[in-house]
Design a protein around this motif. Structure first.
Motif, PDB file in Angstrom:
ATOM      1  N   ILE A   1      40.931  37.036  45.734  1.00  7.92           N
ATOM      2  CA  ILE A   1      40.446  37.048  44.354  1.00  7.92           C
ATOM      3  C   ILE A   1      40.921  38.309  43.644  1.00  7.92           C
ATOM      4  O   ILE A   1      41.403  38.263  42.511  1.00  7.92           O
ATOM      5  CB  ILE A   1      38.910  36.976  44.323  1.00  7.92           C
ATOM      6  CG1 ILE A   1      38.433  35.602  44.778  1.00  7.92           C
ATOM      7  CG2 ILE A   1      38.384  37.274  42.913  1.00  7.92           C
ATOM      8  CD1 ILE A   1      36.927  35.476  44.887  1.00  7.92           C
ATOM      9  N   SER A   2      40.803  39.442  44.318  1.00  8.00           N
ATOM     10  CA  SER A   2      41.205  40.721  43.723  1.00  8.00           C
ATOM     11  C   SER A   2      42.679  40.713  43.349  1.00  8.00           C
ATOM     12  O   SER A   2      43.088  41.299  42.347  1.00  8.00           O
ATOM     13  CB  SER A   2      40.908  41.855  44.711  1.00  8.00           C
ATOM     14  OG  SER A   2      41.214  43.101  44.143  1.00  8.00           O
ATOM     15  N   ARG A   3      43.480  40.022  44.149  1.00  6.70           N
ATOM     16  CA  ARG A   3      44.913  39.937  43.871  1.00  6.70           C
ATOM     17  C   ARG A   3      45.199  39.082  42.640  1.00  6.70           C
ATOM     18  O   ARG A   3      46.126  39.369  41.870  1.00  6.70           O
ATOM     19  CB  ARG A   3      45.623  39.348  45.097  1.00  6.70           C
ATOM     20  CG  ARG A   3      47.123  39.166  44.915  1.00  6.70           C
ATOM     21  CD  ARG A   3      47.746  38.619  46.208  1.00  6.70           C
ATOM     22  NE  ARG A   3      47.129  37.379  46.627  1.00  6.70           N
ATOM     23  CZ  ARG A   3      47.472  36.181  46.148  1.00  6.70           C
ATOM     24  NH1 ARG A   3      48.401  36.082  45.191  1.00  6.70           N
ATOM     25  NH2 ARG A   3      46.886  35.097  46.581  1.00  6.70           N
TER      26      ARG A   3
ATOM     27  N   ASP B   1      36.602  46.012  39.934  1.00  4.85           N
ATOM     28  CA  ASP B   1      35.326  45.381  39.619  1.00  4.85           C
ATOM     29  C   ASP B   1      35.633  44.105  38.857  1.00  4.85           C
ATOM     30  O   ASP B   1      36.434  44.115  37.913  1.00  4.85           O
ATOM     31  CB  ASP B   1      34.452  46.286  38.744  1.00  4.85           C
ATOM     32  CG  ASP B   1      33.976  47.524  39.478  1.00  4.85           C
ATOM     33  OD1 ASP B   1      33.994  47.507  40.724  1.00  4.85           O
ATOM     34  OD2 ASP B   1      33.597  48.494  38.810  1.00  4.85           O
ATOM     35  N   PHE B   2      35.034  43.001  39.246  1.00  2.31           N
ATOM     36  CA  PHE B   2      35.256  41.759  38.517  1.00  2.31           C
ATOM     37  C   PHE B   2      33.976  40.934  38.514  1.00  2.31           C
ATOM     38  O   PHE B   2      33.053  41.160  39.301  1.00  2.31           O
ATOM     39  CB  PHE B   2      36.430  40.956  39.085  1.00  2.31           C
ATOM     40  CG  PHE B   2      36.402  40.761  40.573  1.00  2.31           C
ATOM     41  CD1 PHE B   2      35.696  39.718  41.154  1.00  2.31           C
ATOM     42  CD2 PHE B   2      37.099  41.631  41.406  1.00  2.31           C
ATOM     43  CE1 PHE B   2      35.683  39.538  42.520  1.00  2.31           C
ATOM     44  CE2 PHE B   2      37.088  41.460  42.784  1.00  2.31           C
ATOM     45  CZ  PHE B   2      36.376  40.407  43.336  1.00  2.31           C
ATOM     46  N   VAL B   3      33.928  39.981  37.580  1.00  3.82           N
ATOM     47  CA  VAL B   3      32.733  39.166  37.364  1.00  3.82           C
ATOM     48  C   VAL B   3      32.992  37.751  37.857  1.00  3.82           C
ATOM     49  O   VAL B   3      34.007  37.133  37.512  1.00  3.82           O
ATOM     50  CB  VAL B   3      32.347  39.138  35.873  1.00  3.82           C
ATOM     51  CG1 VAL B   3      31.131  38.242  35.650  1.00  3.82           C
ATOM     52  CG2 VAL B   3      32.051  40.545  35.374  1.00  3.82           C
TER      53      VAL B   3
ATOM     54  N   VAL C   1      31.068  42.040  40.990  1.00  6.34           N
ATOM     55  CA  VAL C   1      31.532  42.314  42.349  1.00  6.34           C
ATOM     56  C   VAL C   1      32.415  43.559  42.334  1.00  6.34           C
ATOM     57  O   VAL C   1      33.310  43.674  41.498  1.00  6.34           O
ATOM     58  CB  VAL C   1      32.338  41.121  42.919  1.00  6.34           C
ATOM     59  CG1 VAL C   1      32.810  41.419  44.337  1.00  6.34           C
ATOM     60  CG2 VAL C   1      31.491  39.861  42.883  1.00  6.34           C
ATOM     61  N   ARG C   2      32.156  44.457  43.210  1.00 10.90           N
ATOM     62  CA  ARG C   2      33.020  45.627  43.400  1.00 10.90           C
ATOM     63  C   ARG C   2      33.720  45.469  44.749  1.00 10.90           C
ATOM     64  O   ARG C   2      33.071  45.434  45.793  1.00 10.90           O
ATOM     65  CB  ARG C   2      32.216  46.915  43.356  1.00 10.90           C
ATOM     66  CG  ARG C   2      33.028  48.162  43.715  1.00 10.90           C
ATOM     67  CD  ARG C   2      32.318  49.427  43.280  1.00 10.90           C
ATOM     68  NE  ARG C   2      32.278  49.516  41.825  1.00 10.90           N
ATOM     69  CZ  ARG C   2      31.684  50.500  41.171  1.00 10.90           C
ATOM     70  NH1 ARG C   2      31.064  51.466  41.823  1.00 10.90           N
ATOM     71  NH2 ARG C   2      31.698  50.530  39.843  1.00 10.90           N
ATOM     72  N   HIS C   3      35.045  45.352  44.711  1.00  8.08           N
ATOM     73  CA  HIS C   3      35.810  45.163  45.943  1.00  8.08           C
ATOM     74  C   HIS C   3      37.077  46.007  45.871  1.00  8.08           C
ATOM     75  O   HIS C   3      37.897  45.834  44.964  1.00  8.08           O
ATOM     76  CB  HIS C   3      36.177  43.689  46.126  1.00  8.08           C
ATOM     77  CG  HIS C   3      36.881  43.399  47.417  1.00  8.08           C
ATOM     78  ND1 HIS C   3      36.250  43.456  48.639  1.00  8.08           N
ATOM     79  CD2 HIS C   3      38.175  43.055  47.667  1.00  8.08           C
ATOM     80  CE1 HIS C   3      37.119  43.159  49.592  1.00  8.08           C
ATOM     81  NE2 HIS C   3      38.286  42.912  49.024  1.00  8.08           N
TER      82      HIS C   3
END
Length: 334
Positions: A326-328, A207-209, A201-203
């Motif tokens: 999630i990004s946080r 980038d995280f899985v 995921v790119r947000h």
């Protein structure tokens, strides 16, 4: 290709070659003396992580992996050839566990990480090495050193930043397909996910899985259903996302079931899954009215003391807000 995340194998280094007992017998050297060479060292076993692999299926049928033995020493003080090293390629995230004690011997977490797992046996001494001023015709030698043999369990834990948890048909696969290019199987019956699926995921600037794990049911921690075999994959995550079907009569009961399984797994395997940061979302709100969704979120908070997002992976409602959270929480490696 079938997903294999746990296999048992034997890993063995090479045995050292024995030393040689020999004497020079040359026409013009009447007292030639000892000339037995040393044996060669046995081969080492190395483990290397490579992102070209994402399963342990290569170790499904072959159960013994041995490095080459060292060659014996020879006359003329010739040292035996060393045994060839053996390198085993493993997917990143593989733990190597001692089968007898359960102790983790090494953990391959990054691409290219290389570990010497088993050192080969030392080559034996030939009689030439025993020659001294007082012992000019030694006849002793030593055998090669024994190899290192270890029965191990290879246990793959996926390298994901976020783990998706929920009962069967909670909408996990639909969520992953909506926020990434992963295309897990989606259907309107339980247990469509039978193996973990990863989505990148790119947000924003991250980038995280995300790992889509098979649905859990009550008793999963002790082997009921499909999800118990995959709970271990949550342990490497920075956070978990609980997806709960808003159309359930009591959505909060589903959340409590999952929480109970995480705690049971922690107790059974001395893990720490239940303390991971979590995000909760009521999914499939496109299947109900706004009022029903709002009432469900309100009752959920009253029953669990937790705030849940209202999302629809189909329409995109609330997905951005969940990704922001999630990004946080996700901690990316430096």
């Amino acid at each position: 290709m079938k997903f294999f995340d746990e296999v048992s194998i034997l890993i063995a280094s090479g045995k050292g070659g024995p030393g040689c007992v020999a004497f020079r017998r040359e026409k013009y050297i009447p007292e030639g003396g000892p000339s037995g060479g040393n044996g060669g060292d046995g081969g080492d076993v190395w483990l290397r992580a490579t992102s070209n692999l994402n399963t342990l299926i290569d170790y499904r049928f072959q159960k013994e992996f041995r490095a080459e033995n060292g060659r014996p020493g020879e006359g003329g003080e010739r040292t035996g050839a060393g045994g060839k090293d053996l390198e085993l390629l493993l997917p990143p995230g593989t733990e190597v566990v001692d089968a007898a004690s359960g102790v983790v011997l090494c953990d391959l977490t990054s691409e290219g990480q290389r570990v010497r797992f088993a050192r080969g046996g030392k080559g034996g001494r030939g009689n030439a090495s025993y020659k001294t001023s007082t012992n000019q015709a030694p006849r002793q030698s030593t055998p090669g050193g024994d190899p290192t043999e270890v029965n191990v369990v290879l246990r793959l834990k996926l390298m994901a930043d976020v783990g998706l948890l929920g009962l069967p048909n909670a909408g996990k696969s639909t969520f992953v397909s909506a926020v990434s290019r992963a295309r897990p199987k989606i259907a309107d019956y339980p247990f469509t996910t039978t193996k973990p699926a990863l989505g990148m995921v790119r947000h924003g600037n991250k980038d995280f899985v995300i790992a889509d794990l098979p649905g859990l049911i009550e008793g999963a921690a002790v082997g009921v259903g499909l999800g118990h075999a995959f709970l271990k994959h949550v342990s490497r995550c920075s956070a978990v996302l609980h997806l709960i079907d808003v159309t359930l009569e009591e959505p909060w009961t589903a959340y409590k079931t999952i929480r109970a399984e995480l705690k049971a797994y922690d107790k059974e395997f001395d893990a720490d899954l239940s303390s991971l940061p979590e995000i909760i979302a009521l999914s499939k709100v496109d299947a109900v009215t706004e009022k029903v969704a709002a009432d469900a979120a309100k009752k959920f908070k009253a029953k669990t003391k937790k705030t849940a997002f209202i999302i629809s992976a189909q329409s995109g409602l609330g997905v951005k807000e969940v990704l922001n959270d999630i990004s946080r929480l996700v901690v990316l490696p430096k």
